[in-house]
Design a protein around this motif. Structure first.
Motif, PDB file in Angstrom:
ATOM      1  N   LEU A   1      -3.842  -6.070  -8.694  1.00 33.89           N
ATOM      2  CA  LEU A   1      -3.001  -6.333  -9.871  1.00 33.89           C
ATOM      3  C   LEU A   1      -2.531  -7.784  -9.876  1.00 33.89           C
ATOM      4  CD1 LEU A   1      -1.661  -5.112 -12.388  1.00 33.89           C
ATOM      5  CD2 LEU A   1       0.354  -4.676 -10.977  1.00 33.89           C
ATOM      6  N   PHE A   2      -2.229  -8.314  -8.713  1.00 35.48           N
ATOM      7  CA  PHE A   2      -1.792  -9.710  -8.649  1.00 35.48           C
ATOM      8  C   PHE A   2      -2.901 -10.637  -9.133  1.00 35.48           C
ATOM      9  CE2 PHE A   2      -0.493 -13.611  -6.218  1.00 35.48           C
ATOM     10  CZ  PHE A   2       0.710 -13.800  -6.886  1.00 35.48           C
ATOM     11  N   ASP A   3      -4.143 -10.290  -8.857  1.00 37.37           N
ATOM     12  CA  ASP A   3      -5.266 -11.060  -9.394  1.00 37.37           C
ATOM     13  C   ASP A   3      -5.165 -11.155 -10.911  1.00 37.37           C
ATOM     14  OD1 ASP A   3      -6.315 -11.313  -6.856  1.00 37.37           O
ATOM     15  OD2 ASP A   3      -7.777  -9.695  -7.097  1.00 37.37           O
ATOM     16  N   ARG A   4      -4.848 -10.039 -11.549  1.00 36.25           N
ATOM     17  CA  ARG A   4      -4.714 -10.015 -13.017  1.00 36.25           C
ATOM     18  C   ARG A   4      -3.554 -10.891 -13.464  1.00 36.25           C
ATOM     19  NH1 ARG A   4      -9.022  -7.052 -15.573  1.00 36.25           N
ATOM     20  NH2 ARG A   4      -9.772  -5.587 -14.002  1.00 36.25           N
ATOM     21  N   TRP A   5      -2.440 -10.783 -12.782  1.00 38.91           N
ATOM     22  CA  TRP A   5      -1.281 -11.578 -13.169  1.00 38.91           C
ATOM     23  C   TRP A   5      -1.579 -13.078 -13.085  1.00 38.91           C
ATOM     24  CZ3 TRP A   5       3.516  -8.871 -10.470  1.00 38.91           C
ATOM     25  CH2 TRP A   5       3.752  -7.645 -11.106  1.00 38.91           C
ATOM     26  N   ILE A   6      -2.307 -13.453 -12.045  1.00 36.55           N
ATOM     27  CA  ILE A   6      -2.653 -14.871 -11.902  1.00 36.55           C
ATOM     28  C   ILE A   6      -3.533 -15.329 -13.071  1.00 36.55           C
ATOM     29  CG2 ILE A   6      -3.917 -16.545 -10.503  1.00 36.55           C
ATOM     30  CD1 ILE A   6      -1.198 -15.781  -9.354  1.00 36.55           C
ATOM     31  N   ARG A   7      -4.494 -14.504 -13.443  1.00 35.03           N
ATOM     32  CA  ARG A   7      -5.362 -14.867 -14.572  1.00 35.03           C
ATOM     33  C   ARG A   7      -4.562 -14.951 -15.873  1.00 35.03           C
ATOM     34  NH1 ARG A   7      -9.566 -11.648 -11.961  1.00 35.03           N
ATOM     35  NH2 ARG A   7      -9.271  -9.858 -13.335  1.00 35.03           N
TER      36      ARG A   7
ATOM     37  N   GLU B   1       3.259   9.428   4.613  1.00 40.08           N
ATOM     38  CA  GLU B   1       4.199  10.192   3.794  1.00 40.08           C
ATOM     39  C   GLU B   1       3.829   9.981   2.329  1.00 40.08           C
ATOM     40  OE1 GLU B   1       8.288   9.444   4.888  1.00 40.08           O
ATOM     41  OE2 GLU B   1       7.698   9.157   6.981  1.00 40.08           O
ATOM     42  N   PRO B   2       3.894  11.028   1.516  1.00 40.98           N
ATOM     43  CA  PRO B   2       3.354  10.950   0.140  1.00 40.98           C
ATOM     44  C   PRO B   2       3.916   9.805  -0.697  1.00 40.98           C
ATOM     45  CG  PRO B   2       3.827  13.210   0.725  1.00 40.98           C
ATOM     46  CD  PRO B   2       4.372  12.371   1.842  1.00 40.98           C
ATOM     47  N   PHE B   3       5.222   9.569  -0.606  1.00 43.94           N
ATOM     48  CA  PHE B   3       5.827   8.529  -1.442  1.00 43.94           C
ATOM     49  C   PHE B   3       5.277   7.150  -1.104  1.00 43.94           C
ATOM     50  CE2 PHE B   3       9.262   5.507  -2.505  1.00 43.94           C
ATOM     51  CZ  PHE B   3       9.386   5.786  -3.864  1.00 43.94           C
ATOM     52  N   LEU B   4       4.981   6.928   0.172  1.00 51.16           N
ATOM     53  CA  LEU B   4       4.490   5.619   0.610  1.00 51.16           C
ATOM     54  C   LEU B   4       3.041   5.383   0.210  1.00 51.16           C
ATOM     55  CD1 LEU B   4       6.051   5.448   4.189  1.00 51.16           C
ATOM     56  CD2 LEU B   4       7.077   4.868   1.978  1.00 51.16           C
ATOM     57  N   PHE B   5       2.372   6.443  -0.206  1.00 48.61           N
ATOM     58  CA  PHE B   5       0.955   6.350  -0.589  1.00 48.61           C
ATOM     59  C   PHE B   5       0.786   5.990  -2.065  1.00 48.61           C
ATOM     60  CE2 PHE B   5      -3.304   8.762  -0.883  1.00 48.61           C
ATOM     61  CZ  PHE B   5      -4.022   7.710  -0.358  1.00 48.61           C
ATOM     62  N   LEU B   6       1.809   6.227  -2.875  1.00 44.73           N
ATOM     63  CA  LEU B   6       1.675   6.063  -4.324  1.00 44.73           C
ATOM     64  C   LEU B   6       1.286   4.645  -4.767  1.00 44.73           C
ATOM     65  CD1 LEU B   6       4.701   8.208  -5.630  1.00 44.73           C
ATOM     66  CD2 LEU B   6       2.302   8.881  -5.364  1.00 44.73           C
ATOM     67  N   PRO B   7       1.792   3.578  -4.132  1.00 49.99           N
ATOM     68  CA  PRO B   7       1.448   2.241  -4.635  1.00 49.99           C
ATOM     69  C   PRO B   7      -0.018   1.876  -4.525  1.00 49.99           C
ATOM     70  CG  PRO B   7       3.424   2.153  -3.271  1.00 49.99           C
ATOM     71  CD  PRO B   7       2.825   3.507  -3.079  1.00 49.99           C
ATOM     72  N   VAL B   8      -0.789   2.567  -3.657  1.00 55.11           N
ATOM     73  CA  VAL B   8      -2.191   2.181  -3.460  1.00 55.11           C
ATOM     74  C   VAL B   8      -3.170   3.280  -3.865  1.00 55.11           C
ATOM     75  CG1 VAL B   8      -1.627   0.597  -1.577  1.00 55.11           C
ATOM     76  CG2 VAL B   8      -2.185   2.980  -1.056  1.00 55.11           C
TER      77      VAL B   8
ATOM     78  N   CYS C   1       7.816 -10.951 -16.701  1.00 55.19           N
ATOM     79  CA  CYS C   1       8.666 -10.503 -15.606  1.00 55.19           C
ATOM     80  C   CYS C   1       8.214  -9.145 -15.087  1.00 55.19           C
ATOM     81  CB  CYS C   1      10.142 -10.441 -16.025  1.00 55.19           C
ATOM     82  SG  CYS C   1      10.593  -8.952 -16.929  1.00 55.19           S
ATOM     83  N   CYS C   2       8.613  -8.853 -13.856  1.00 55.18           N
ATOM     84  CA  CYS C   2       8.448  -7.518 -13.284  1.00 55.18           C
ATOM     85  C   CYS C   2       9.570  -7.334 -12.274  1.00 55.18           C
ATOM     86  CB  CYS C   2       7.091  -7.342 -12.615  1.00 55.18           C
ATOM     87  SG  CYS C   2       6.879  -5.675 -11.941  1.00 55.18           S
ATOM     88  N   PHE C   3      10.495  -6.424 -12.601  1.00 53.83           N
ATOM     89  CA  PHE C   3      11.619  -6.168 -11.713  1.00 53.83           C
ATOM     90  C   PHE C   3      11.403  -4.923 -10.857  1.00 53.83           C
ATOM     91  CE2 PHE C   3      14.195  -8.439 -15.187  1.00 53.83           C
ATOM     92  CZ  PHE C   3      14.069  -9.665 -14.556  1.00 53.83           C
ATOM     93  N   ASN C   4      10.156  -4.482 -10.765  1.00 50.96           N
ATOM     94  CA  ASN C   4       9.843  -3.366  -9.864  1.00 50.96           C
ATOM     95  C   ASN C   4      10.026  -3.780  -8.411  1.00 50.96           C
ATOM     96  OD1 ASN C   4       9.206  -1.682 -11.950  1.00 50.96           O
ATOM     97  ND2 ASN C   4       6.999  -1.743 -11.639  1.00 50.96           N
ATOM     98  N   ALA C   5      10.177  -2.784  -7.532  1.00 52.35           N
ATOM     99  CA  ALA C   5      10.256  -3.051  -6.098  1.00 52.35           C
ATOM    100  C   ALA C   5       8.981  -3.751  -5.637  1.00 52.35           C
ATOM    101  CB  ALA C   5      10.448  -1.746  -5.336  1.00 52.35           C
TER     102      ALA C   5
ATOM    103  N   ASP D   1       4.173  -4.160 -16.233  1.00 54.12           N
ATOM    104  CA  ASP D   1       4.313  -3.007 -15.353  1.00 54.12           C
ATOM    105  C   ASP D   1       3.304  -3.070 -14.215  1.00 54.12           C
ATOM    106  OD1 ASP D   1       5.306  -0.629 -14.408  1.00 54.12           O
ATOM    107  OD2 ASP D   1       4.550   0.614 -16.055  1.00 54.12           O
ATOM    108  N   THR D   2       3.615  -2.377 -13.121  1.00 50.50           N
ATOM    109  CA  THR D   2       2.700  -2.281 -11.981  1.00 50.50           C
ATOM    110  C   THR D   2       1.792  -1.064 -12.143  1.00 50.50           C
ATOM    111  OG1 THR D   2       4.532  -1.216 -10.807  1.00 50.50           O
ATOM    112  CG2 THR D   2       4.060  -3.513 -10.279  1.00 50.50           C
ATOM    113  N   PHE D   3       0.685  -1.098 -11.410  1.00 50.44           N
ATOM    114  CA  PHE D   3      -0.299  -0.020 -11.446  1.00 50.44           C
ATOM    115  C   PHE D   3      -0.976   0.040 -10.078  1.00 50.44           C
ATOM    116  CE2 PHE D   3      -4.579   1.632 -12.127  1.00 50.44           C
ATOM    117  CZ  PHE D   3      -4.327   2.761 -12.900  1.00 50.44           C
ATOM    118  N   PRO D   4      -1.144   1.235  -9.495  1.00 50.95           N
ATOM    119  CA  PRO D   4      -1.042   2.563 -10.103  1.00 50.95           C
ATOM    120  C   PRO D   4       0.324   3.222 -10.026  1.00 50.95           C
ATOM    121  CG  PRO D   4      -2.014   2.745  -7.931  1.00 50.95           C
ATOM    122  CD  PRO D   4      -1.812   1.285  -8.171  1.00 50.95           C
ATOM    123  N   PHE D   5       1.337   2.520  -9.509  1.00 52.34           N
ATOM    124  CA  PHE D   5       2.677   3.096  -9.430  1.00 52.34           C
ATOM    125  C   PHE D   5       3.540   2.374 -10.455  1.00 52.34           C
ATOM    126  CE2 PHE D   5       6.103   4.485  -6.101  1.00 52.34           C
ATOM    127  CZ  PHE D   5       6.754   5.206  -7.090  1.00 52.34           C
ATOM    128  N   ASN D   6       3.713   3.004 -11.615  1.00 55.09           N
ATOM    129  CA  ASN D   6       4.450   2.389 -12.715  1.00 55.09           C
ATOM    130  C   ASN D   6       5.952   2.298 -12.435  1.00 55.09           C
ATOM    131  OD1 ASN D   6       2.580   4.060 -15.410  1.00 55.09           O
ATOM    132  ND2 ASN D   6       1.997   2.365 -14.094  1.00 55.09           N
TER     133      ASN D   6
END
Length: 649
Positions: A461-467, A229-236, A449-453, A528-533
């Motif tokens: 992206l988590f790799d970046r946050w850890i660095r 479903e399109p919405f479920l594809f946006l985070p990746v 902080c990141c209060f996104n779902a 912010d998260t990426f690619p789903f802001n």
């Protein structure tokens, strides 16, 4: 004797003809040539002599009518069959299915229980019973019914999927992932299954096999398969073309059920008031309502008549109470079938239908595909293209859909000046927060902080946050996660794998909005998260004076943050890529005083920026509505339109 032999021969010949007609009909059905199969079933009925054979063939005919979407004809055939033979399974299953599709859930359950007395473990009846119970939100019973199938056949993919969905709704997320995985291991081609698995894994920070899963989904999309479903594809998904492909496949599947589409003909006449209908399941305590509430209240009633079509009825919800007061007409369509929603929309003679759901839960895609109004617009709820030929425009702004990306949208772009996102000036201001320790935060040190779902976070992206955390001494990461402990354990484990002490990850619980806004003051920078802001989540942060650092990509969902920051006057917090994002986060974390200038700008922006100027926003939106309606009345096709700010002043 000769006469008896002739009778037997005639009977044998008749049975032979019956068998040929029947088996030919079945073969045509299996080939998808259902209309042709119906003809053979009809001829077979003429040759059938006894009631059991007639009942069986009528049931087959009912199944064919179901396949063609002719529900009333299917129900009539099946009921005729059951009058001849109450136990005829070929007729029982079509009745249950029709009752389910017509939304007659209580009748469906009652009928299934009656039919199951004849066929206690018939999977098709149990599947329909599961779905009907789910439609009534009797989730525990639905799960128990689905599991009855699995007790007999542990490898029933549909039952595994349905059980996973029910576990999901019960908040038993880790169990739901197990069921989705089992189903996918048996048949990864089951429609939409891999997308559901993807969503379930992301929500739990369960990244095991994620790359392979995403690759599988991408290959299936290239083949035009209904996989996600399109919405479920946006985070990746970074690629707007892939997003469009997913949306088109989904919209095409929906369009197959809209068999009574009726287009409108321009009259060339303008009314004194344009009738606008907003369609949503989110006229309740929900981010969409939080953003739009004041827009509904500020519409110019001299020029517009405003209707709400709510597919979720919750009259005691404070946000829905506000919505009911804001509209000229508030229609509760929760229990209506798509055809009834269409009939209602046409009865009130809408000019413009505005879809606030898009490809999200609670949408009315079949009604929209049938055509609710002469002009149909996608707005706010789904950050991407619908991929549908029945949506004429998508409300955007020059940042989320710049001209060079318009080709990735099936709709024409209706560009507002400033930001496409509205806001509510009546939103509660952030109160005084509790002490940092009350949120589990250290008294000192930098708080990212990141209060996104949780589902918006992926490993890269988590790799970046850890660095970032490793580069900023004494810093912590404060992330939203209200689900079960397994999600938190998974993220802590991922941190350890990357060499970070998991104690530096703090989890934020779900809180009422006012308390949530207040805790923003305990953070220093929103990542912010990426690619789903972030969408509404970013607006909350900016409203509370918390700077947001985003990355801008090529698709709507990955340009959302850039749109908000541009509108609020902080373009310097828009990173062109992840390298720049990481570098800036580290720089700000090491020199937190540099954030002061951004916070001062946000204090001013709350009162002066276009992002929070709701009256001006509404005037722009109304100009957009008038422009597309005039174009329609002039007999012109939809086209890209930019609303210029100077038209308003």
């Amino acid at each position: 004797m000769i006469e008896n032999e002739q009778v037997a021969q005639d009977a044998s010949q008749k049975q032979y003809v019956l068998d040929v007609l029947y088996f030919h009909g079945v073969e045509l059905s299996q080939q998808g040539r259902v209309a042709e199969a119906l003809s053979f079933y009809s001829h077979a009925l003429e040759s059938a002599a006894d009631e059991p054979a007639l009942a069986y063939l009528l049931g087959r005919q009912a199944q064919a009518f179901n396949s063609l979407g002719c529900l009333d004809e299917a129900l009539e055939c099946a009921q005729r069959a059951l009058r001849l033979d109450p136990s005829q399974i070929t007729a029982q299953c079509p009745v249950a299915y029709v009752l389910l599709l017509k939304g007659r859930f209580e009748e469906c359950i009652e009928f299934c229980d009656h039919a199951l007395a004849y066929h206690p473990e018939r999977a098709e009846l149990l599947h329909n019973r599961t779905a009907a119970l789910g439609g009534l939100r009797r989730i525990e019973e639905a799960l128990a019914t689905s599991n009855r199938i699995l007790c007999v056949n542990p490898n029933d993919v549909r039952a595994l999927r349905n059980s996973a969905v029910m576990l999901d709704r019960l908040g038993r997320y880790a169990e739901s992932v197990d069921y989705y995985r089992r189903a996918a291991s048996l048949d990864s081609s089951e429609p939409w299954l891999l997308g559901l698995l993807l969503n379930a894994q992301l929500r739990l920070f369960d990244w095991n096999g994620l790359d392979s899963l995403v690759s599988h989904i991408e290959h299936a999309l290239l083949e035009g398969k209904p996989v996600v479903e399109p919405f479920l594809f946006l985070p990746v998904c970074h690629d707007p073309q892939q997003q469009l492909d997913a949306a088109r496949i989904y919209a095409a599947e929906i369009g197959l059920t809209a068999r009574d589409r009726q287009d409108f003909q321009p009259t060339g006449e303008l009314r004194d008031r344009i009738r606008v209908g907003y369609f949503s399941s989110d006229f309740r305590t929900h981010p969409v309502m939080d953003l739009l509430a004041e827009v509904f209240e500020l519409h110019d009633r001299a020029r517009f008549e405003i209707h709400a079509f709510s597919s979720l009825d919750d009259p005691h919800d404070p946000a829905q109470e506000r919505a009911r007061a804001a509209f000229d007409h508030f229609h509760n369509v929760e229990k209506m079938l798509p055809g009834d929603v269409v009939a209602l929309a046409r009865r009130v003679n809408l000019d413009i239908a505005v879809d606030l759901n898009g490809h999200t839960q609670g949408a009315q895609p079949v009604a929209l595909a049938t055509r609710l109004a002469p002009v149909q617009i996608a707005y706010l709820g789904y950050p991407g293209s619908s991929g549908a030929d029945f949506i004429d425009y998508i409300i955007a702004d020059p940042v989320v859909i710049p001209p060079e990306t318009r080709r990735f949208y099936s709709e024409k772009s209706l560009c507002l000046p400033g930001s496409f996102q509205p806001n509510d000036r009546k939103r509660q201001r952030a109160g005084l927060p509790k002490a940092r320790a009350d949120y589990g935060l250290p008294e000192h040190g930098f708080v990212f902080c990141c209060f996104n779902a949780p589902g918006k976070l992926q490993p890269a992206l988590f790799d970046r946050w850890i660095r970032i955390l490793k580069a900023v001494d004494d810093s912590v990461l404060w992330v939203y996660c209200s689900s079960e402990d397994s999600a938190r354990d998974n993220l802590r484990r991922e941190a350890m794998i990357r060499g970070l002490d998991p104690v530096r990850i703090i989890f934020a619980e779900r809180l009422p909005l006012q308390q949530h806004l207040a805790r923003h003051r305990c953070a220093d920078l929103f990542l912010d998260t990426f690619p789903f802001n972030a969408g509404a989540t970013a607006s909350y942060a900016l409203w509370c004076g918390l700077p947001v650092l985003t990355v801008s990509g090529h698709a709507f969902a990955s340009r959302y943050g850039a749109s908000l920051l541009t509108a609020v006057g902080l373009p310097e917090l828009i990173s062109p890529n992840l390298d720049a994002y990481e570098a800036m986060a580290i720089e700000l974390g090491r020199s937190p005083h540099n954030l002061d200038v951004f916070k001062r700008k946000l204090d001013v922006a709350r009162e002066q920026s276009v992002l929070f100027d709701t009256p001006r926003y509404v005037r722009n939106l109304e100009t957009a509505y008038e422009t597309v309606w005039q174009r329609y009345c002039d007999g012109l096709s939809p086209d890209h339109i930019e609303i210029e700010a100077e038209q308003i002043f």
